[in-house]
Scaffold this motif. Structure first.
Motif, short mmCIF file in Angstrom:
data_model
loop_
_atom_site.label_atom_id
_atom_site.label_comp_id
_atom_site.label_asym_id
_atom_site.label_seq_id
_atom_site.Cartn_x
_atom_site.Cartn_y
_atom_site.Cartn_z
N LEU A 27 0.82 -1.21 0.00
CA LEU A 27 0.00 0.00 0.00
C LEU A 27 0.86 1.27 0.00
O LEU A 27 0.41 2.32 -0.42
CB LEU A 27 -0.91 0.02 1.22
N CYS A 28 2.09 1.16 0.46
CA CYS A 28 2.95 2.32 0.60
C CYS A 28 3.84 2.56 -0.62
O CYS A 28 4.48 3.61 -0.70
CB CYS A 28 3.84 2.17 1.83
N ARG A 29 3.92 1.64 -1.52
CA ARG A 29 4.87 1.77 -2.63
C ARG A 29 4.60 2.98 -3.52
O ARG A 29 5.50 3.69 -3.89
CB ARG A 29 4.85 0.50 -3.48
N LYS A 30 3.34 3.22 -3.84
CA LYS A 30 3.01 4.34 -4.73
C LYS A 30 2.68 5.62 -3.97
O LYS A 30 2.41 6.65 -4.57
CB LYS A 30 1.83 3.95 -5.62
N CYS A 31 2.69 5.54 -2.67
CA CYS A 31 2.35 6.68 -1.82
C CYS A 31 3.52 7.68 -1.81
O CYS A 31 4.68 7.30 -1.73
CB CYS A 31 2.07 6.18 -0.41
N SER A 32 3.21 8.96 -1.86
CA SER A 32 4.24 9.99 -1.89
C SER A 32 4.58 10.53 -0.50
O SER A 32 5.47 11.34 -0.35
CB SER A 32 3.79 11.14 -2.78
N ASN A 33 3.87 10.07 0.52
CA ASN A 33 4.11 10.56 1.88
C ASN A 33 5.28 9.84 2.53
O ASN A 33 5.74 8.81 2.06
CB ASN A 33 2.84 10.36 2.72
N CYS A 46 -2.00 4.68 8.77
CA CYS A 46 -1.70 5.52 7.62
C CYS A 46 -2.83 6.54 7.49
O CYS A 46 -3.98 6.14 7.26
CB CYS A 46 -1.57 4.69 6.35
N PRO A 47 -2.54 7.80 7.63
CA PRO A 47 -3.61 8.81 7.58
C PRO A 47 -4.22 8.96 6.19
O PRO A 47 -5.31 9.51 6.06
CB PRO A 47 -2.90 10.11 7.99
N ASN A 48 -3.58 8.43 5.17
CA ASN A 48 -4.07 8.61 3.81
C ASN A 48 -4.75 7.38 3.23
O ASN A 48 -5.25 7.41 2.13
CB ASN A 48 -2.91 9.02 2.92
N TYR A 49 -4.77 6.28 3.98
CA TYR A 49 -5.38 5.05 3.50
C TYR A 49 -6.61 4.73 4.32
O TYR A 49 -6.56 4.65 5.54
CB TYR A 49 -4.39 3.89 3.60
N LEU A 50 -7.74 4.56 3.65
CA LEU A 50 -8.97 4.18 4.32
C LEU A 50 -9.45 2.86 3.74
O LEU A 50 -9.72 2.76 2.54
CB LEU A 50 -10.05 5.26 4.13
N SER A 51 -9.53 1.86 4.58
CA SER A 51 -9.99 0.56 4.13
C SER A 51 -11.51 0.58 3.95
O SER A 51 -12.23 1.28 4.67
CB SER A 51 -9.62 -0.51 5.16
#
Length: 61
Positions: A27-33, A46-51
């Motif tokens: 989930l973090c690979r393409k994240c820019s944070n 992760c504040p930017n991922y909502l399941s």
């Protein structure tokens, strides 16, 4: 690709895969944070991922 020093290798031990490359969670690979997590862990926070399975605290059944 330059080799890692012993100190850096110890610091990144949780993130290193079997080929000694730094690897992040799927989930973090393409994240820019900057809150990237190891591929060995489940996503703790992760504040930017909502399941889609996540329930809100205000929801009552």
């Amino acid at each position: 690709m330059p080799r890692m020093s012993k100190k850096r290798k110890q610091e990144w031990a949780l993130f290193l895969n079997d080929r000694n490359r730094i690897t992040y969670n799927e989930l973090c690979r393409k994240c820019s944070n900057l809150c990237k997590q190891s591929f060995r862990c489940i996503v703790v926070y992760c504040p930017n991922y909502l399941s889609k399975r996540r329930t809100t605290k205000n929801e009552t059944d």
